[in-house]
Every structure is written in C-alpha cells, then in structure tokens.
Design a protein around this motif. Structure first.
Motif, PDB file in Angstrom:
ATOM      1  N   ASP A 257       8.060   0.837  -7.429  1.00 58.42           N
ATOM      2  CA  ASP A 257       7.466   1.064  -8.751  1.00 58.42           C
ATOM      3  C   ASP A 257       5.958   0.809  -8.770  1.00 58.42           C
ATOM      4  O   ASP A 257       5.392   0.445  -9.803  1.00 58.42           O
ATOM      5  CB  ASP A 257       8.168   0.176  -9.794  1.00 58.42           C
ATOM      6  N   PHE A 258       5.314   1.000  -7.606  1.00 56.88           N
ATOM      7  CA  PHE A 258       3.865   0.801  -7.527  1.00 56.88           C
ATOM      8  C   PHE A 258       3.216   1.993  -6.829  1.00 56.88           C
ATOM      9  O   PHE A 258       3.693   2.434  -5.783  1.00 56.88           O
ATOM     10  CB  PHE A 258       3.532  -0.487  -6.759  1.00 56.88           C
ATOM     11  N   ALA A 259       2.114   2.453  -7.413  1.00 56.57           N
ATOM     12  CA  ALA A 259       1.390   3.580  -6.825  1.00 56.57           C
ATOM     13  C   ALA A 259       0.316   3.064  -5.872  1.00 56.57           C
ATOM     14  O   ALA A 259      -0.165   1.942  -6.015  1.00 56.57           O
ATOM     15  CB  ALA A 259       0.748   4.418  -7.921  1.00 56.57           C
ATOM     16  N   ASN A 260      -0.054   3.910  -4.923  1.00 57.80           N
ATOM     17  CA  ASN A 260      -1.060   3.541  -3.938  1.00 57.80           C
ATOM     18  C   ASN A 260      -2.428   3.367  -4.590  1.00 57.80           C
ATOM     19  O   ASN A 260      -2.810   4.119  -5.485  1.00 57.80           O
ATOM     20  CB  ASN A 260      -1.133   4.630  -2.867  1.00 57.80           C
ATOM     21  N   PHE A 298      -0.277  11.138   1.501  1.00 57.28           N
ATOM     22  CA  PHE A 298      -0.096  11.351   0.065  1.00 57.28           C
ATOM     23  C   PHE A 298       0.906  10.376  -0.506  1.00 57.28           C
ATOM     24  O   PHE A 298       1.758   9.835   0.191  1.00 57.28           O
ATOM     25  CB  PHE A 298       0.248  12.804  -0.265  1.00 57.28           C
ATOM     26  N   ASN A 299       0.734  10.141  -1.813  1.00 60.33           N
ATOM     27  CA  ASN A 299       1.598   9.243  -2.575  1.00 60.33           C
ATOM     28  C   ASN A 299       2.123  10.047  -3.760  1.00 60.33           C
ATOM     29  O   ASN A 299       1.348  10.548  -4.563  1.00 60.33           O
ATOM     30  CB  ASN A 299       0.760   8.034  -3.037  1.00 60.33           C
ATOM     31  N   ILE A 300       3.439  10.200  -3.824  1.00 58.62           N
ATOM     32  CA  ILE A 300       4.044  10.926  -4.946  1.00 58.62           C
ATOM     33  C   ILE A 300       4.785   9.915  -5.804  1.00 58.62           C
ATOM     34  O   ILE A 300       5.450   9.018  -5.278  1.00 58.62           O
ATOM     35  CB  ILE A 300       4.969  12.070  -4.448  1.00 58.62           C
ATOM     36  N   TRP A 301       4.626  10.011  -7.121  1.00 60.43           N
ATOM     37  CA  TRP A 301       5.340   9.096  -8.020  1.00 60.43           C
ATOM     38  C   TRP A 301       5.578   9.744  -9.367  1.00 60.43           C
ATOM     39  O   TRP A 301       4.912  10.710  -9.730  1.00 60.43           O
ATOM     40  CB  TRP A 301       4.619   7.759  -8.176  1.00 60.43           C
ATOM     41  N   THR A 327      -0.246  -1.056  -5.176  1.00 62.67           N
ATOM     42  CA  THR A 327      -0.336  -2.231  -6.048  1.00 62.67           C
ATOM     43  C   THR A 327      -0.458  -1.867  -7.525  1.00 62.67           C
ATOM     44  O   THR A 327      -0.517  -2.742  -8.368  1.00 62.67           O
ATOM     45  CB  THR A 327      -1.568  -3.079  -5.664  1.00 62.67           C
ATOM     46  N   ASN A 328      -0.497  -0.555  -7.823  1.00 66.84           N
ATOM     47  CA  ASN A 328      -0.695  -0.164  -9.220  1.00 66.84           C
ATOM     48  C   ASN A 328       0.650   0.121  -9.889  1.00 66.84           C
ATOM     49  O   ASN A 328       1.265   1.155  -9.645  1.00 66.84           O
ATOM     50  CB  ASN A 328      -1.611   1.063  -9.266  1.00 66.84           C
ATOM     51  N   GLY A 329       1.075  -0.780 -10.747  1.00 67.67           N
ATOM     52  CA  GLY A 329       2.370  -0.636 -11.419  1.00 67.67           C
ATOM     53  C   GLY A 329       2.281   0.119 -12.724  1.00 67.67           C
ATOM     54  O   GLY A 329       3.287   0.253 -13.422  1.00 67.67           O
TER      55      GLY A 329
END
Ligand code: NAG
Length: 504
Positions: A257-260, A298-301, A327-329
């Motif tokens: 549940d945390f974005a890059n 890449f970061n997919i959320w 670390t970005n929730g």
C-alpha cells in the motif's frame, strides 16, 4: 592525497611512459599512470523524486468511472487499456463503444479474449446483494473504474452463474455487477436476447458505495416512465489475479500500500485499467531523460479516492530501485493500493563495469569475469577496464578504448564476456555513455568509437572532444547476440560506462 598516489604510480610506470612518444611530447599522463582528465568530470545528478503532489491533484479530477450505456451493444470485446492522463495532461483518449440504433436489432460482438486460467463460480465471492424485486424496490448499478463490457443473461431467473461464467470468459475481469434494467426500449423490443438482466464486468472490484447509477433516462417516448434499476448484486474473484510479469521486466515488489518515492523520476500516466503490460509499454516508449537515459523501472498502483477506486497510476524512473523506497502511502483522501514495482532487464551483464573490484582505489585490467578487452596485433592495452572513481561516470568502473599507456594509437575492442541472453527477432535498444575528454580538445579531436552487433557496424561515432554523453542504437536480435565497442586512438582516448540493452 590524489597527487601523492599519482606520483607513486608515475614512478612505477616510468619505464612504460618513457616509451610513449606521443604522450611525452604532449606531456599528458596516460590513464595507465593514473593521469588526471583534462576536464573535471561532473557527476550526473540523481534526478528529481516522484512528484506525488501532481499525481494526487490529477487523481482528484480524473473521471474514469463508467456504467454500461443505455443503448450500448452487449458482448463487445473489452477495450485496450488506454492512458487517460500523461504527466498531468489529459490525453482525451476514451474508449469508444458501439451503441444500438433504433430499428437495427441487436447484434453479438466478439468474444472476451483469452482467459488467464479456467475459473468456476466458486472462485467468486459476493460483495453486495440487490435490494429486492418487489414492484417498488429500486436499486442502482455500479458506476466505477475499469469497466470492460457487459452481456445480457437469461432473465427467467436471477442468473448469477451465467454472469460469473461471462466474467471468467473476459480477459482481466475480476468483478461482475448483475442487475435488471426496466423501461429500456432497446432491451424490451430490439435486443435478440430478449432480456433486461444486465451483467456488467470490470477489471477492478467495486463496493455497494459505488452503486450510483439509478437509471432515470428516458428510453421509451414520453410520457412513459424513466429507466429504473432493480436487484443490483456484485461478485468479485476470491483471489485477485496476480498479473503476469511483462516481457523484458523483473518483478521487484508488491502488492503493497505504498507508492515508490525514489529519485530518477521521469513522469506518470494514468491507465484506464490496472494493466502492467500497458505500464511497461508506457515505460518502453517514453523518451530518454537528458541525464538518466531510458526508463528502467516502473511502479503501478491503484489510487483510491474517498474509498473508491479512481485511477491506475504508472510512474516511471530512469533508476532502478526496490521496496525500500516505496514510502508514499497517499495523501488526504487518496490512498495507495496494489502497488507493484518492476525493473527493466538489462541484457548486458554488469554494464557499469562495477564487477571489477581488484583494488580499493586504482587498478586496471584487460579482462575480468564480465568484460574482455583485446588489442589488435602489435597493440598494447588498447582496450582496458579501470577501477578508478574519477574515470567512471557512475560508481568506480569504466572501460577505456585506446592504449592505456599511450604507446600506440591503435583501436581496441571491448566486449561482454558472454553472448547476450537475447531472443531472436526481437528489437533491443543499446544505450551507453561515452567520454572523450581526457586529453583536452586538441588531442581528442580524432576520437572514434564503432558499435558492433554480431560483428556488424551499427553505430559510428566520431565525437571529438566530448564529456559524458549518452548514445543509443536500436538493433534486432538473432539470439545469443554479441556486442562490441571498437575504437580509441591514443591520445584520443574514449571512456565508456553504463552500457545497457533493453527489450523494446
Ligand atoms: C425479461 O426481459 C424482457 C426484455 O426486457 C422483458 O420483456 C421481460 O419482462 C423480462 N422478464 C422478467 C421475468 O423480468
């Protein structure tokens, strides 16, 4: 400190240096003697970190929510995933769906595409129930993200099984919403299915909070009553489908549940569905960053705003990273969910020459486990690998073309020790950085590098005096391909660093 160690090395190499006529004339201390580059090399910047403020702002205003249209034809193939927003700007790209024209009758579209794996009704769990089928009962259908397509199922009963079977037949479907739609003229008179029981399928799971489409359209000519909805139930796959790793990538982390939040950020796109292949495509086709080069991670959320799925973020980076930087929730009403990271595979092993660690400060070699340098007949040290931080673009390793001692002006060849693990017929982008600044503008005028792919010349550089600069060339693989850098003409030396080959 530097001056002292250089002095020692000078003494050690005194015999060699005395033979280097060209070098002695110009009073250049060659790389083999730990000479200082004529120009101080600037270390590349790390790049900016993720602009999560811009992502949050765009997520608050984007509208990717849909429900099947009143006159939309059933059984259309689900659309391709589209970028709806790129770097904060709307793309204006929307899925187009065919609608019924009065009097044309219904039609059956294509099938739902390939299945991930066979599924049964037991693989689904009910998320919410309908509110009843009494004459005055009213309900609403889901108006939510990642809508794929719908079908009409036999309305002799409330046909959950047929609806879940339909979801199982549609690629990427994880959720179905089954409901009656009353007073829809097209369903009552024109659809060949003769059913008002709609089964809408989605590539994301929705809750009863998103039952916001009450109908209320005028489908029959007035004064006939408006459309209304009854018995709207929702079912989701018990185990959400784990996405396949896109070709040319490695799975690094997630789902969390945390974005890059790492450096090397290149920008973002919102996708119409949670689609890792579509995110990989965005990364592959994104233009190179002036400093950091190609997209490498890449970061997919999934963005959930006020509790509801809202969009699917694809953030791109020119530096690879891992879960430690995720670390970005979220922020305010926005929550980060289903965050996964993928690293682009570099088919050149140890492209940064960092595997050469035979000393703590300064040393060089003609080969080690990952790279091999060769000189032509009669040449001396015309292709070498250095462990010396001042010669490297990043880290401590770099390759040198041109006689390291400056005793000849012949061209050397630097190649990966093993053939690349490439696939025949696929396209790859070779990327590397070159610096021909060591001896200053005059002596570097004749610098030269050729890039050879399976022995064929694919890129010819005559850069003259240049500080670290990115170069790239696209090639087609035959499988197990060989890559080589050929060049240097001391004292017009060329350093090479950060070599990569990415699947396109
Ligand atoms: C089934 O759908 C058709 C077409 O809309 C409608 O005429 C019929 O009344 C429906 N039957 C039931 C049991 O709801």
């Amino acid at each position: 400190m530097l001056a002292f160690s250089r002095l020692c090395t000078l003494v050690t190499f005194a015999a060699l240096v005395s033979g280097a006529v060209v070098v002695r004339q110009n009073e250049i201390v060659p790389p083999a003697s730990q000479g200082a580059p004529a120009v101080e090399v600037s270390v590349p910047e790390e790049g900016r970190t993720t602009d999560s403020g811009a992502i949050v702002e765009a997520a608050q205003s984007v509208d990717q929510k849909e429900t099947p249209g009143v006159d939309e034809l059933p059984n259309q193939p689900p659309p391709e995933t589209l970028p709806t927003v790129v770097d904060g700007r709307r793309t204006g790209r929307r899925t187009t769906r065919r609608t019924r024209t009065r009097g044309s009758g219904g039609g059956r579209g294509g099938s739902g595409g390939p299945r991930n794996r066979p599924r049964a009704v037991e693989d689904y769990v009910q998320i919410f129930a309908g509110t009843g089928t009494g004459p005055t009962d009213r309900d609403a259908s889901i108006h939510g993200t990642a809508y794929l397509t719908y079908t009409l199922v036999n309305n002799a009963t409330y046909n959950v099984e047929a609806c879940l079977d339909f979801c199982s037949s549609v690629s990427r479907c994880v959720f179905a919403n089954l409901y009656y739609e009353f007073n829809n003229y097209g369903l009552d008179f024109e659809a060949s299915e003769q059913s008002n029981l709609k089964c809408a399928v989605y590539a994301d799971v929705h809750t009863a909070a998103e039952k916001t489409n009450f109908g209320n359209q005028q489908s029959y000519p007035p004064p006939a009553p408006l459309i209304h909805i009854q018995q709207s139930g929702g079912w989701a796959l018990r185990d959400l489908v784990e996405p396949n790793v896109p070709e040319g990538y490695e799975y690094v982390f997630g789902p969390i549940d945390f974005a890059n939040n790492a450096a090397g950020y290149m920008g973002f796109a919102f996708l119409s569905t949670y689609d890792v292949d579509a995110c990989a495509h965005e990364c592959n086709q994104r233009g190179a960053d002036a400093v950091g080069g190609s997209c490498k991670f890449f970061n997919i959320w999934r963005a959930v705003v006020d509790g509801n799925p809202t969009t699917y973020t694809c953030s791109m980076y020119f530096q690879t990273t891992d879960e430690s930087t995720a670390t970005n929730g979220g922020q305010g009403s926005l929550e980060v969910t289903y965050s996964r990271g993928y690293r682009r595979i570099n088919y050149v092993i140890d492209g940064g020459f960092e595997g050469y660690q035979d000393c703590s400060d300064f040393c060089f070699t003609t080969s080690y486990a990952n790279w091999v340098g060769t000189s032509p007949p009669g040449g001396t040290l015309d292709a070498t690998i250095f462990h010396f931080q001042p010669y490297a673009r990043t880290g401590t390793g770099a390759a040198l073309l041109g006689s390291a001692t400056g005793v000849d002006n012949l061209q050397g060849t630097m190649s990966p020790a093993a053939a690349l693990n490439t696939v025949a017929g696929r396209q790859y982008k070779i990327e590397f950085y070159q610096s021909s600044a060591f001896s200053g503008p005059t002596l570097e005028a004749g610098s030269r590098i050729d890039v050879l792919w399976n022995g064929n010349l694919v890129l010819e550089l005559r850069p003259g005096f240049t500080q670290w600069e990115r170069h790239s060339v696209d090639v087609t693989a035959v499988g197990g391909d060989t890559l080589a850098f050929y060049g240097g003409a001391a004292p017009a030396w060329s350093f090479i660093d950060d070599v990569s080959a990415y699947l396109l």
